[in-house]
Scaffold this motif. Structure first.
Motif, mmCIF file in Angstrom:
data_model
loop_
_atom_site.group_PDB
_atom_site.id
_atom_site.type_symbol
_atom_site.label_atom_id
_atom_site.label_comp_id
_atom_site.label_asym_id
_atom_site.label_seq_id
_atom_site.Cartn_x
_atom_site.Cartn_y
_atom_site.Cartn_z
ATOM 1 N N CYS A 86 0.640 -35.930 1.421
ATOM 2 C CA CYS A 86 -0.372 -35.224 1.155
ATOM 3 C C CYS A 86 -1.595 -34.609 1.954
ATOM 4 O O CYS A 86 -2.145 -33.556 2.012
ATOM 5 N N GLY A 87 -1.609 -35.500 2.967
ATOM 6 C CA GLY A 87 -2.656 -35.353 4.072
ATOM 7 C C GLY A 87 -1.828 -33.948 5.104
ATOM 8 O O GLY A 87 -2.994 -33.648 5.888
ATOM 9 N N GLN A 88 -0.858 -34.053 4.976
ATOM 10 C CA GLN A 88 -0.544 -33.014 5.938
ATOM 11 C C GLN A 88 -0.308 -31.652 5.413
ATOM 12 O O GLN A 88 -0.086 -30.487 6.152
ATOM 13 N N VAL A 89 -0.685 -31.272 4.094
ATOM 14 C CA VAL A 89 -0.474 -29.904 3.376
ATOM 15 C C VAL A 89 -1.899 -29.711 2.752
ATOM 16 O O VAL A 89 -2.495 -30.287 2.076
ATOM 17 N N ASP A 90 -2.189 -28.338 3.271
ATOM 18 C CA ASP A 90 -3.499 -27.635 2.561
ATOM 19 C C ASP A 90 -3.310 -27.757 1.199
ATOM 20 O O ASP A 90 -2.569 -27.230 0.421
ATOM 21 N N ASN A 91 -4.632 -28.172 0.633
ATOM 22 C CA ASN A 91 -4.956 -28.062 -0.969
ATOM 23 C C ASN A 91 -3.831 -29.007 -1.686
ATOM 24 O O ASN A 91 -3.937 -28.837 -2.912
ATOM 25 N N CYS A 92 -2.989 -29.773 -1.113
ATOM 26 C CA CYS A 92 -2.152 -30.697 -1.755
ATOM 27 C C CYS A 92 -3.315 -31.830 -2.402
ATOM 28 O O CYS A 92 -3.885 -32.228 -2.093
ATOM 29 N N TYR A 93 -2.901 -32.202 -3.816
ATOM 30 C CA TYR A 93 -3.602 -33.277 -4.464
ATOM 31 C C TYR A 93 -2.573 -34.332 -4.805
ATOM 32 O O TYR A 93 -3.156 -35.580 -5.368
ATOM 33 N N LYS A 94 -1.346 -34.020 -4.934
ATOM 34 C CA LYS A 94 -0.312 -35.094 -5.539
ATOM 35 C C LYS A 94 1.002 -34.879 -4.794
ATOM 36 O O LYS A 94 1.596 -33.704 -4.529
ATOM 37 N N VAL A 95 1.586 -36.029 -4.638
ATOM 38 C CA VAL A 95 3.062 -36.102 -3.899
ATOM 39 C C VAL A 95 3.705 -36.925 -4.668
ATOM 40 O O VAL A 95 3.282 -38.259 -4.899
ATOM 41 N N GLU A 96 4.936 -36.671 -5.021
ATOM 42 C CA GLU A 96 5.943 -37.301 -5.568
ATOM 43 C C GLU A 96 7.204 -37.531 -4.822
ATOM 44 O O GLU A 96 7.578 -36.674 -4.126
ATOM 45 N N ILE A 97 7.582 -38.864 -4.475
ATOM 46 C CA ILE A 97 8.761 -39.261 -3.757
ATOM 47 C C ILE A 97 9.894 -39.794 -4.630
ATOM 48 O O ILE A 97 9.563 -40.808 -5.027
ATOM 49 N N TRP A 98 10.943 -39.420 -4.860
ATOM 50 C CA TRP A 98 12.263 -39.979 -5.323
ATOM 51 C C TRP A 98 12.986 -40.593 -3.971
ATOM 52 O O TRP A 98 13.456 -40.014 -3.308
ATOM 53 N N GLU A 99 12.756 -41.979 -4.056
ATOM 54 C CA GLU A 99 13.906 -42.506 -2.939
ATOM 55 C C GLU A 99 15.240 -42.719 -3.296
ATOM 56 O O GLU A 99 15.846 -42.616 -2.413
ATOM 57 N N SER A 100 15.178 -42.868 -4.602
ATOM 58 C CA SER A 100 16.537 -43.013 -5.068
ATOM 59 C C SER A 100 16.638 -42.526 -6.569
ATOM 60 O O SER A 100 15.379 -41.966 -6.926
ATOM 61 N N GLU A 101 17.710 -42.305 -7.113
ATOM 62 C CA GLU A 101 17.464 -41.817 -8.402
ATOM 63 C C GLU A 101 16.524 -42.488 -9.426
ATOM 64 O O GLU A 101 16.066 -42.154 -10.245
ATOM 65 N N ASN A 102 16.447 -43.660 -9.173
ATOM 66 C CA ASN A 102 15.756 -44.921 -10.140
ATOM 67 C C ASN A 102 14.344 -45.132 -9.567
ATOM 68 O O ASN A 102 13.604 -46.110 -10.197
#
Length: 116
Positions: A86-102
Motif C-alpha cells: 500500500c505504501g509503494q503505490v500512489d493513491n493506494c488505500y487498500k491491498v488484498e493478498i491471497w496467500e493461498s486459496e483459503n
C-alpha cells in the motif's frame, strides 16, 4: 471519486517468525494473488488515478521471484506485505493478498488519517 484496481500474481519465498512454533518458520513459497485498490478525487495530468503499469513496476520488480526475507525489512507476514505494498503505490488505500486459496489478508489505510 475515481477508483482503479490492479490484480497481480507474485511468486516468492519467505519464512515467518512467530512467538509460537509453526511450519511457516521454514522457508516456503507461495503464488500470492495481490489486489491493489487506488482512488482519487481528481485524475492526474494523464487522466488516470494511478497508472496500472506503475503499480506493476513498483511491486513486481521488487518482490516477484524473490526471497522476501532478503528484500523486505520486516517479518514478511501477509499482513505486513499488504501494508508495505500500500505504501509503494500512489493513491493506494487498500491491498488484498491471497496467500493461498483459503488465506487472505487485507490492509486498508485509516481514511481519517489522510482525509480521503
Amino acid at each position: 471519486m475515481y477508483y482503479v484496481t490492479k490484480r497481480l500474481e507474485i511468486a516468492g519465498a519467505h519464512y515467518v517468525t512467530t512467538d509460537h512454533h509453526t511450519k511457516c518458520e521454514a522457508l516456503h513459497g507461495h503464488n500470492w494473488i495481490v489486489i491493489v485498490h487506488c482512488k482519487a478525487a481528481e485524475l492526474n495530468e494523464d487522466g488516470m488515478v494511478t497508472d496500472f503499469t506503475e503499480i506493476k513496476k513498483n511491486i513486481q520488480s521488487k518482490i516477484d521471484h524473490k526471497n522476501l526475507n532478503e528484500v523486505l525489512p520486516f517479518n514478511p507476514t501477509a499482513e505486513n506485505i499488504a501494508r508495505w505494498i500500500c505504501g509503494q503505490v500512489d493513491n493506494c488505500y487498500k491491498v488484498e493478498i491471497w496467500e493461498s486459496e483459503n488465506n487472505k489478508a487485507i490492509y486498508e489505510k485509516d481514511q481519517s488519517a489522510d482525509g480521503r
